[in-house]
Design a protein around this motif. Sequence first.
Motif, PDB file in Angstrom:
ATOM      1  N   VAL A   1       8.009  -5.174   5.477  1.00 20.40           N
ATOM      2  CA  VAL A   1       9.254  -4.398   5.454  1.00 20.40           C
ATOM      3  C   VAL A   1       9.342  -3.584   4.164  1.00 20.40           C
ATOM      4  O   VAL A   1       9.751  -2.416   4.181  1.00 20.40           O
ATOM      5  CB  VAL A   1      10.478  -5.328   5.590  1.00 20.40           C
ATOM      6  N   ILE A   2       8.935  -4.168   3.049  1.00 19.73           N
ATOM      7  CA  ILE A   2       9.003  -3.481   1.757  1.00 19.73           C
ATOM      8  C   ILE A   2       8.087  -2.263   1.747  1.00 19.73           C
ATOM      9  O   ILE A   2       8.400  -1.251   1.123  1.00 19.73           O
ATOM     10  CB  ILE A   2       8.653  -4.468   0.620  1.00 19.73           C
ATOM     11  N   LYS A   3       6.961  -2.316   2.460  1.00 18.90           N
ATOM     12  CA  LYS A   3       6.037  -1.179   2.528  1.00 18.90           C
ATOM     13  C   LYS A   3       6.667   0.032   3.203  1.00 18.90           C
ATOM     14  O   LYS A   3       6.207   1.154   3.010  1.00 18.90           O
ATOM     15  CB  LYS A   3       4.760  -1.576   3.273  1.00 18.90           C
ATOM     16  N   LEU A   4       7.710  -0.170   3.977  1.00 17.36           N
ATOM     17  CA  LEU A   4       8.386   0.936   4.652  1.00 17.36           C
ATOM     18  C   LEU A   4       9.283   1.733   3.710  1.00 17.36           C
ATOM     19  O   LEU A   4       9.695   2.841   4.037  1.00 17.36           O
ATOM     20  CB  LEU A   4       9.212   0.402   5.823  1.00 17.36           C
ATOM     21  N   ILE A   5       9.590   1.195   2.547  1.00 12.09           N
ATOM     22  CA  ILE A   5      10.450   1.876   1.582  1.00 12.09           C
ATOM     23  C   ILE A   5       9.628   2.973   0.902  1.00 12.09           C
ATOM     24  O   ILE A   5       8.559   2.697   0.358  1.00 12.09           O
ATOM     25  CB  ILE A   5      10.998   0.890   0.530  1.00 12.09           C
ATOM     26  N   PRO A   6      10.096   4.217   0.911  1.00 11.43           N
ATOM     27  CA  PRO A   6       9.343   5.301   0.257  1.00 11.43           C
ATOM     28  C   PRO A   6       9.208   5.059  -1.245  1.00 11.43           C
ATOM     29  O   PRO A   6      10.133   4.561  -1.894  1.00 11.43           O
ATOM     30  CB  PRO A   6      10.183   6.544   0.525  1.00 11.43           C
ATOM     31  N   VAL A   7       8.070   5.420  -1.797  1.00 13.74           N
ATOM     32  CA  VAL A   7       7.795   5.195  -3.222  1.00 13.74           C
ATOM     33  C   VAL A   7       8.823   5.901  -4.123  1.00 13.74           C
ATOM     34  O   VAL A   7       9.270   5.304  -5.114  1.00 13.74           O
ATOM     35  CB  VAL A   7       6.356   5.630  -3.571  1.00 13.74           C
ATOM     36  N   PRO A   8       9.235   7.155  -3.823  1.00  8.99           N
ATOM     37  CA  PRO A   8      10.262   7.772  -4.692  1.00  8.99           C
ATOM     38  C   PRO A   8      11.566   6.966  -4.765  1.00  8.99           C
ATOM     39  O   PRO A   8      12.239   6.967  -5.779  1.00  8.99           O
ATOM     40  CB  PRO A   8      10.493   9.140  -4.046  1.00  8.99           C
TER      41      PRO A   8
END
Length: 107
Positions: free
Chosen positions: A95-102
């Motif tokens: 789920v955390i990988k779905l958060i955009p890096v910016p």
Amino acid sequence: ASLVFFQHSSVNHSSHKLKHGVAYNYDTLVIGFMIGVNSIFGLPWLVAATVRSLNHLHALGTKSSDGKFISVQETRLTNLFVHALVLASIFALSVIKLIPVPVLYGT
């Protein structure tokens, strides 16, 4: 190892009026052992979180009007919950990988 010593000596200053049982000595012994094991395997050392620890101490302490500690409510539950959330974040990596890096960098 010096960071661990500094953290223990600054948080456990006599003016904070903390009372430690035998478990405190075991805690220090386990941390020292883990630093040795991590060094042998090339893993990062345990990092002393001095600022967080001092802020936690001040949040749980009762102070007089001149700023000296009267008493401190000691608890290990906060640290237990923090580490449980870190453990839970490992299982939530998909789920955390779905958060955009910016978004993570606040830009």
